[in-house]
Design an enzyme around this catalytic site. Structure first.
Site, PDB file in Angstrom:
ATOM      1  N   LYS A   1       2.494  10.278   0.025  1.00 38.15           N
ATOM      2  CA  LYS A   1       2.877   8.861   0.050  1.00 38.15           C
ATOM      3  C   LYS A   1       4.379   8.698   0.199  1.00 38.15           C
ATOM      4  O   LYS A   1       4.856   7.805   0.888  1.00 38.15           O
ATOM      5  CB  LYS A   1       2.434   8.169  -1.246  1.00 38.15           C
ATOM      6  CG  LYS A   1       0.979   7.790  -1.241  1.00 38.15           C
ATOM      7  CD  LYS A   1       0.718   6.756  -2.317  1.00 38.15           C
ATOM      8  CE  LYS A   1      -0.732   6.342  -2.286  1.00 38.15           C
ATOM      9  NZ  LYS A   1      -1.092   5.453  -3.367  1.00 38.15           N
TER      10      LYS A   1
ATOM     11  N   LYS B   1      -8.135  11.230   6.302  1.00 37.98           N
ATOM     12  CA  LYS B   1      -9.023  10.481   5.405  1.00 37.98           C
ATOM     13  C   LYS B   1      -9.100   9.010   5.831  1.00 37.98           C
ATOM     14  O   LYS B   1      -8.104   8.443   6.266  1.00 37.98           O
ATOM     15  CB  LYS B   1      -8.409  10.584   4.002  1.00 37.98           C
ATOM     16  CG  LYS B   1      -9.245  10.061   2.887  1.00 37.98           C
ATOM     17  CD  LYS B   1      -8.492  10.177   1.567  1.00 37.98           C
ATOM     18  CE  LYS B   1      -7.366   9.155   1.457  1.00 37.98           C
ATOM     19  NZ  LYS B   1      -6.814   8.988   0.126  1.00 37.98           N
TER      20      LYS B   1
ATOM     21  N   LYS C   1      -7.260   2.608   3.223  1.00 38.99           N
ATOM     22  CA  LYS C   1      -6.984   1.172   3.370  1.00 38.99           C
ATOM     23  C   LYS C   1      -5.710   0.950   4.162  1.00 38.99           C
ATOM     24  O   LYS C   1      -5.500  -0.102   4.724  1.00 38.99           O
ATOM     25  CB  LYS C   1      -6.776   0.527   1.994  1.00 38.99           C
ATOM     26  CG  LYS C   1      -7.742   0.994   0.947  1.00 38.99           C
ATOM     27  CD  LYS C   1      -7.407   0.471  -0.445  1.00 38.99           C
ATOM     28  CE  LYS C   1      -8.230   1.239  -1.456  1.00 38.99           C
ATOM     29  NZ  LYS C   1      -8.364   0.642  -2.750  1.00 38.99           N
TER      30      LYS C   1
HETATM   31  P1  TYM Z   1      -8.290   4.679  -4.966  1.00 41.58           P
HETATM   32  O1  TYM Z   1      -8.161   3.240  -5.354  1.00 41.58           O
HETATM   33  O2  TYM Z   1      -7.405   5.182  -3.876  1.00 41.58           O
HETATM   34  O3  TYM Z   1      -9.776   4.994  -4.560  1.00 41.58           O
HETATM   35  C1  TYM Z   1     -10.866   4.641  -5.404  1.00 41.58           C
HETATM   36  C2  TYM Z   1     -11.948   5.698  -5.287  1.00 41.58           C
HETATM   37  O4  TYM Z   1     -12.388   5.807  -3.927  1.00 41.58           O
HETATM   38  C3  TYM Z   1     -12.324   7.166  -3.522  1.00 41.58           C
HETATM   39  N1  TYM Z   1     -11.991   7.224  -2.087  1.00 41.58           N
HETATM   40  C4  TYM Z   1     -12.671   7.959  -1.199  1.00 41.58           C
HETATM   41  N2  TYM Z   1     -13.743   8.750  -1.327  1.00 41.58           N
HETATM   42  C5  TYM Z   1     -14.210   9.355  -0.210  1.00 41.58           C
HETATM   43  N3  TYM Z   1     -13.631   9.210   1.020  1.00 41.58           N
HETATM   44  C6  TYM Z   1     -12.550   8.428   1.196  1.00 41.58           C
HETATM   45  N4  TYM Z   1     -12.006   8.279   2.400  1.00 41.58           N
HETATM   46  C7  TYM Z   1     -12.024   7.756   0.053  1.00 41.58           C
HETATM   47  N5  TYM Z   1     -10.975   6.909  -0.140  1.00 41.58           N
HETATM   48  C8  TYM Z   1     -10.971   6.599  -1.454  1.00 41.58           C
HETATM   49  C9  TYM Z   1     -11.232   7.792  -4.366  1.00 41.58           C
HETATM   50  O5  TYM Z   1     -11.358   9.193  -4.446  1.00 41.58           O
HETATM   51  C10 TYM Z   1     -11.457   7.101  -5.694  1.00 41.58           C
HETATM   52  O6  TYM Z   1     -12.463   7.763  -6.438  1.00 41.58           O
HETATM   53  N6  TYM Z   1      -5.830   7.125  -8.584  1.00 41.58           N
HETATM   54  C11 TYM Z   1      -7.065   6.464  -8.240  1.00 41.58           C
HETATM   55  C12 TYM Z   1      -7.428   5.329  -9.162  1.00 41.58           C
HETATM   56  C13 TYM Z   1      -7.478   5.673 -10.608  1.00 41.58           C
HETATM   57  C14 TYM Z   1      -8.477   6.438 -11.275  1.00 41.58           C
HETATM   58  C15 TYM Z   1      -8.111   6.439 -12.634  1.00 41.58           C
HETATM   59  C16 TYM Z   1      -9.610   7.106 -10.828  1.00 41.58           C
HETATM   60  C17 TYM Z   1      -6.593   5.263 -11.552  1.00 41.58           C
HETATM   61  N7  TYM Z   1      -6.964   5.716 -12.772  1.00 41.58           N
HETATM   62  C18 TYM Z   1      -8.880   7.123 -13.589  1.00 41.58           C
HETATM   63  C19 TYM Z   1     -10.374   7.779 -11.797  1.00 41.58           C
HETATM   64  C20 TYM Z   1     -10.008   7.794 -13.158  1.00 41.58           C
HETATM   65  C21 TYM Z   1      -6.956   5.891  -6.835  1.00 41.58           C
HETATM   66  O7  TYM Z   1      -5.901   5.638  -6.354  1.00 41.58           O
HETATM   67  O8  TYM Z   1      -8.151   5.616  -6.248  1.00 41.58           O
END
Ligand code: TYM
Length: 340
Positions: free
Chosen positions: A119, A202, A205
């Site tokens: 990032k 990947k 968004k």
């Molecule tokens: P975030 O908001 O980027 O994504 C949310 C969830 O979606 C999954 N994901 C994907 N899975 C498969 N293929 C993809 N292309 C894809 N894009 C996103 C992510 O793996 C995630 O599970 N840091 C985390 C948010 C977070 C969190 C937590 C997660 C904050 N605290 C505690 C688990 C436990 C994040 O940015 O996810």
């Protein structure tokens, strides 16, 4: 010291920035919905608004985004009667535990986080301190509930491993076994949904072109057009799944089909062996429309009544606080912080 046993408990989170993609749905949300009411003591799902602001967000967009993600979770089957559903900033204990963990995590550990490096790119100096400390807040999200299992997509694996390191280091430094060593749960065919225009990246968004992702709010025509224009190689689908090796775009479309249809990629290949893209892509588009359109419709309906979403989130936050407050209080005690 006696070994503490922890009730099997799920926590996971999602950022309310930039809308929901098919990657979020298949890699996380759909799996979260399926874990409710099973072997788990509690399932806790959180819209992590404090994580979103590690990169500047327009306040109005953040408010709308939080409600939209909550609507997406509800529309996908997260049931507030079965799960705790809330937004992170309503439970201040997350930030307080994150500070303790900032004092436990080592700089060397944070420097290894690939997501920060990706990032930040060459501009690390210009990033917020919050973006750098983000994984420590994520560890707090999880450990505040003594969660034992965290269902996430592949891209979050390293952050859950850091959570384990933080828990182990805290337990070691304070001579306790207060925090569980949490397991990531990364399973199913779609733990890494790829970009529709470039199978090496990947689906996210924030990608440049809207054609590279399916948004959960896309209408049927848009979904069909995006799948039909998805990049592929010229060869038809093979007779066996193993023969997809080295064909990233083809593998991705097969995996998406499998995850949407709740079957294995092997079964998809068996069903479409020898089919060309002219046959497979429309079938995939129809399946995606069939599964996603009702969710988009329900999201729109829920978004018409934002006050009801806010009410549900506030209620979830109350339930979350009841679980979180004793864990934070005990942590403060272990650390030696005086409380009246
Ligand atoms: P975030 O908001 O980027 O994504 C949310 C969830 O979606 C999954 N994901 C994907 N899975 C498969 N293929 C993809 N292309 C894809 N894009 C996103 C992510 O793996 C995630 O599970 N840091 C985390 C948010 C977070 C969190 C937590 C997660 C904050 N605290 C505690 C688990 C436990 C994040 O940015 O996810």
């Amino acid at each position: 010291m006696t070994e503490t046993t922890f009730a099997p408990r799920i926590f996971s989170g999602i950022k309310p920035s930039g809308g929901l993609t098919l990657g979020n749905y298949l890699g996380a949300i759909k799996r979260w919905a399926g874990m409710q009411g099973g072997e788990w003591d509690t399932t806790i799902y959180c819209v992590v608004d404090l994580h979103a602001i590690t990169v500047w967000q327009d306040p109005e967009d953040l408010r709308n985004g939080t409600r939209e993600v909550a609507a997406g979770l509800l529309a996908s089957g997260i049931d507030p009667a079965q799960s705790v559903l809330f937004n992170q900033s309503q439970v201040h204990e997350h930030v307080e535990l994150a500070w303790i963990f900032n004092c436990v995590a080592r700089l060397g550990w944070m420097n290894r986080m690939t997501q920060f490096k990706e990032k930040a790119g060459k501009n690390a100096e210009k990033q917020s301190l919050g973006l750098y400390a983000y994984p420590s807040l994520m560890a707090a999200d999880i450990l505040l509930y003594h969660a034992t299992h965290v269902p996430v997509g592949e891209d979050q694996k390293q952050h859950v491993e850091l959570t384990r390191d933080i828990a182990a280091r805290f337990n070691h430094d304070y001579g306790t076994d207060f925090f569980p060593i949490t397991e990531p749960v990364i399973d199913g065919p779609a733990t890494r949904v790829m970009n529709l225009r470039d199978g090496t990246k990947k689906m996210s968004k924030s990608g440049e072109s809207d054609m590279e992702r399916i948004n959960m709010t896309d209408d049927a025509d848009t979904i069909s057009r995006k799948f039909k224009k998805a990049r592929t190689d010229p060869a038809p689908l093979p007779d066996a799944f193993e023969e997809l090796e080295g064909r990233a775009e083809a593998t991705n479309l097969v995996d998406i089909y499998a995850a949407l249809a709740d079957i294995t990629p092997e079964e998809v290949v068996a069903e479409y062996a020898g089919a060309g893209w002219g046959q497979f892509k429309p079938a995939l588009a129809d399946l995606a429309v069939e599964k996603l359109s009702p969710i988009a419709g329900e999201m729109r309906r829920l978004m018409d009544d934002p006050a009801e979403i806010d009410r549900l989130l506030a209620h979830g936050a109350e339930q979350a606080r009841a679980l979180a407050a004793p864990v934070l209080a005990r942590t403060y005690e272990v650390v030696g912080l005086v409380r009246g």
